[in-house]
Write a protein that holds these residues in place. Structure first.
Motif, PDB file in Angstrom:
ATOM      1  N   PHE A  51       4.788  -4.971   9.639  1.00 48.06           N
ATOM      2  CA  PHE A  51       4.728  -3.932   9.070  1.00 48.06           C
ATOM      3  C   PHE A  51       6.192  -3.495   8.372  1.00 48.06           C
ATOM      4  O   PHE A  51       7.245  -3.732   9.131  1.00 48.06           O
ATOM      5  CB  PHE A  51       4.525  -2.859  10.050  1.00 48.06           C
ATOM      6  CG  PHE A  51       4.575  -1.318   9.267  1.00 48.06           C
ATOM      7  CD1 PHE A  51       3.367  -0.774   8.977  1.00 48.06           C
ATOM      8  CD2 PHE A  51       5.769  -0.780   9.255  1.00 48.06           C
ATOM      9  CE1 PHE A  51       3.260   0.619   8.445  1.00 48.06           C
ATOM     10  CE2 PHE A  51       5.520   0.612   8.990  1.00 48.06           C
ATOM     11  CZ  PHE A  51       4.414   1.190   8.330  1.00 48.06           C
ATOM     12  N   SER A  52       6.412  -2.989   7.013  1.00 40.97           N
ATOM     13  CA  SER A  52       7.696  -2.807   6.737  1.00 40.97           C
ATOM     14  C   SER A  52       7.334  -1.477   5.601  1.00 40.97           C
ATOM     15  O   SER A  52       6.518  -1.359   5.106  1.00 40.97           O
ATOM     16  CB  SER A  52       8.203  -3.904   5.983  1.00 40.97           C
ATOM     17  OG  SER A  52       7.545  -4.076   4.497  1.00 40.97           O
ATOM     18  N   VAL A  53       8.615  -0.798   5.655  1.00 35.50           N
ATOM     19  CA  VAL A  53       8.654   0.448   4.754  1.00 35.50           C
ATOM     20  C   VAL A  53       9.471   0.068   3.252  1.00 35.50           C
ATOM     21  O   VAL A  53      10.443  -0.601   3.558  1.00 35.50           O
ATOM     22  CB  VAL A  53       9.411   1.689   5.491  1.00 35.50           C
ATOM     23  CG1 VAL A  53       9.895   2.797   4.396  1.00 35.50           C
ATOM     24  CG2 VAL A  53       8.633   2.247   6.420  1.00 35.50           C
ATOM     25  N   LEU A  54       8.824   0.274   2.273  1.00 36.06           N
ATOM     26  CA  LEU A  54       9.496  -0.366   1.107  1.00 36.06           C
ATOM     27  C   LEU A  54      10.239   0.827   0.475  1.00 36.06           C
ATOM     28  O   LEU A  54      10.022   2.072   0.391  1.00 36.06           O
ATOM     29  CB  LEU A  54       8.297  -0.852   0.066  1.00 36.06           C
ATOM     30  CG  LEU A  54       7.399  -1.867   0.693  1.00 36.06           C
ATOM     31  CD1 LEU A  54       6.252  -2.244  -0.288  1.00 36.06           C
ATOM     32  CD2 LEU A  54       8.213  -3.276   0.899  1.00 36.06           C
ATOM     33  N   GLY A  55      11.486   0.344  -0.070  1.00 33.52           N
ATOM     34  CA  GLY A  55      12.164   1.296  -0.817  1.00 33.52           C
ATOM     35  C   GLY A  55      13.118   2.097  -0.143  1.00 33.52           C
ATOM     36  O   GLY A  55      13.315   2.152   1.078  1.00 33.52           O
ATOM     37  N   VAL A 103       0.942  -1.179   0.082  1.00 32.13           N
ATOM     38  CA  VAL A 103      -0.059   0.021  -0.036  1.00 32.13           C
ATOM     39  C   VAL A 103       0.976   1.084  -0.224  1.00 32.13           C
ATOM     40  O   VAL A 103       1.844   1.253   0.423  1.00 32.13           O
ATOM     41  CB  VAL A 103      -0.958   0.344   1.358  1.00 32.13           C
ATOM     42  CG1 VAL A 103      -1.708   1.312   1.439  1.00 32.13           C
ATOM     43  CG2 VAL A 103      -1.929  -1.153   1.423  1.00 32.13           C
ATOM     44  N   THR A 104       0.438   2.304  -0.626  1.00 34.11           N
ATOM     45  CA  THR A 104       0.933   3.732  -0.557  1.00 34.11           C
ATOM     46  C   THR A 104       0.332   4.625   0.383  1.00 34.11           C
ATOM     47  O   THR A 104      -0.590   4.709  -0.093  1.00 34.11           O
ATOM     48  CB  THR A 104       1.401   4.147  -1.960  1.00 34.11           C
ATOM     49  OG1 THR A 104       2.347   3.133  -2.860  1.00 34.11           O
ATOM     50  CG2 THR A 104       2.082   5.498  -1.800  1.00 34.11           C
ATOM     51  N   LEU A 105       0.985   5.064   1.215  1.00 35.85           N
ATOM     52  CA  LEU A 105       0.245   6.041   2.190  1.00 35.85           C
ATOM     53  C   LEU A 105       0.595   7.645   1.470  1.00 35.85           C
ATOM     54  O   LEU A 105       1.674   7.705   1.437  1.00 35.85           O
ATOM     55  CB  LEU A 105       0.965   5.945   3.578  1.00 35.85           C
ATOM     56  CG  LEU A 105       0.934   4.505   4.268  1.00 35.85           C
ATOM     57  CD1 LEU A 105       1.609   4.627   5.494  1.00 35.85           C
ATOM     58  CD2 LEU A 105      -0.539   3.981   4.423  1.00 35.85           C
ATOM     59  N   ASP A 106      -0.296   8.134   1.447  1.00 38.28           N
ATOM     60  CA  ASP A 106      -0.214   9.466   1.338  1.00 38.28           C
ATOM     61  C   ASP A 106      -0.454  10.470   2.484  1.00 38.28           C
ATOM     62  O   ASP A 106      -1.550  10.698   2.996  1.00 38.28           O
ATOM     63  CB  ASP A 106      -1.623   9.978   0.151  1.00 38.28           C
ATOM     64  CG  ASP A 106      -1.508   9.578  -1.204  1.00 38.28           C
ATOM     65  OD1 ASP A 106      -0.248   9.481  -1.744  1.00 38.28           O
ATOM     66  OD2 ASP A 106      -2.404   8.910  -1.794  1.00 38.28           O
ATOM     67  N   LEU A 107       0.735  10.874   2.806  1.00 37.76           N
ATOM     68  CA  LEU A 107       0.938  11.704   4.163  1.00 37.76           C
ATOM     69  C   LEU A 107       0.913  13.210   3.853  1.00 37.76           C
ATOM     70  O   LEU A 107       1.681  13.476   2.917  1.00 37.76           O
ATOM     71  CB  LEU A 107       2.258  11.046   4.699  1.00 37.76           C
ATOM     72  CG  LEU A 107       2.127   9.645   5.070  1.00 37.76           C
ATOM     73  CD1 LEU A 107       3.672   9.136   5.630  1.00 37.76           C
ATOM     74  CD2 LEU A 107       1.230   9.079   5.944  1.00 37.76           C
ATOM     75  N   ASN A 108       0.390  13.954   4.829  1.00 37.55           N
ATOM     76  CA  ASN A 108       0.360  15.318   4.863  1.00 37.55           C
ATOM     77  C   ASN A 108       1.693  15.873   5.570  1.00 37.55           C
ATOM     78  O   ASN A 108       2.155  15.093   6.312  1.00 37.55           O
ATOM     79  CB  ASN A 108      -0.796  15.595   5.526  1.00 37.55           C
ATOM     80  CG  ASN A 108      -2.120  15.324   4.748  1.00 37.55           C
ATOM     81  OD1 ASN A 108      -2.117  15.292   3.550  1.00 37.55           O
ATOM     82  ND2 ASN A 108      -3.012  14.842   5.584  1.00 37.55           N
ATOM     83  N   ALA A 109       1.992  17.241   5.436  1.00 34.71           N
ATOM     84  CA  ALA A 109       2.957  17.921   5.936  1.00 34.71           C
ATOM     85  C   ALA A 109       2.200  17.936   7.431  1.00 34.71           C
ATOM     86  O   ALA A 109       1.174  18.081   7.890  1.00 34.71           O
ATOM     87  CB  ALA A 109       3.127  19.216   5.486  1.00 34.71           C
ATOM     88  N   GLY A 110       3.289  17.698   8.553  1.00 35.17           N
ATOM     89  CA  GLY A 110       2.773  17.716   9.910  1.00 35.17           C
ATOM     90  C   GLY A 110       2.523  16.028  10.510  1.00 35.17           C
ATOM     91  O   GLY A 110       2.942  15.030   9.888  1.00 35.17           O
TER      92      GLY A 110
END
Length: 82
Positions: free
Chosen positions: A78-82, A52-59
């Motif tokens: 849970f893992s962060v890819l890339g 899944v790609t999370l769309d994260l906001n500033a803050g």
């Protein structure tokens, strides 16, 4: 089982992640459901079963995972890819 994490970002960004769950999983970012896998018939947890790609906001950003156990043991990865 619910897992909550606050992710702080200097700027808006996209974060690709890998998830695993025993059994199903639902992902919420900032109160919005962005992914669900009911995993019919159940499954054993393995790393990166769902990507899944999370769309994260500033803050500050709220990440909430709901692990849905239909019987027996439960777990998640849970893992962060890339």
């Amino acid at each position: 089982v619910y897992v909550h994490r606050v992710i702080e970002c200097d700027k808006a960004t996209k974060l690709p992640i890998g998830l695993g769950s025993d059994d199903g999983i639902v992902v919420f970012v900032n109160g919005k459901r962005i992914h669900a896998n009911k995993a019919p018939g159940g499954r054993a947890v393995q790393v990166d079963q769902d990507r899944v790609t999370l769309d994260l906001n500033a803050g500050k950003n709220d990440l909430l995972l709901k692990i849905v156990n239909t019987g027996g043991a439960w777990g998640f990865a849970f893992s962060v890819l890339g």
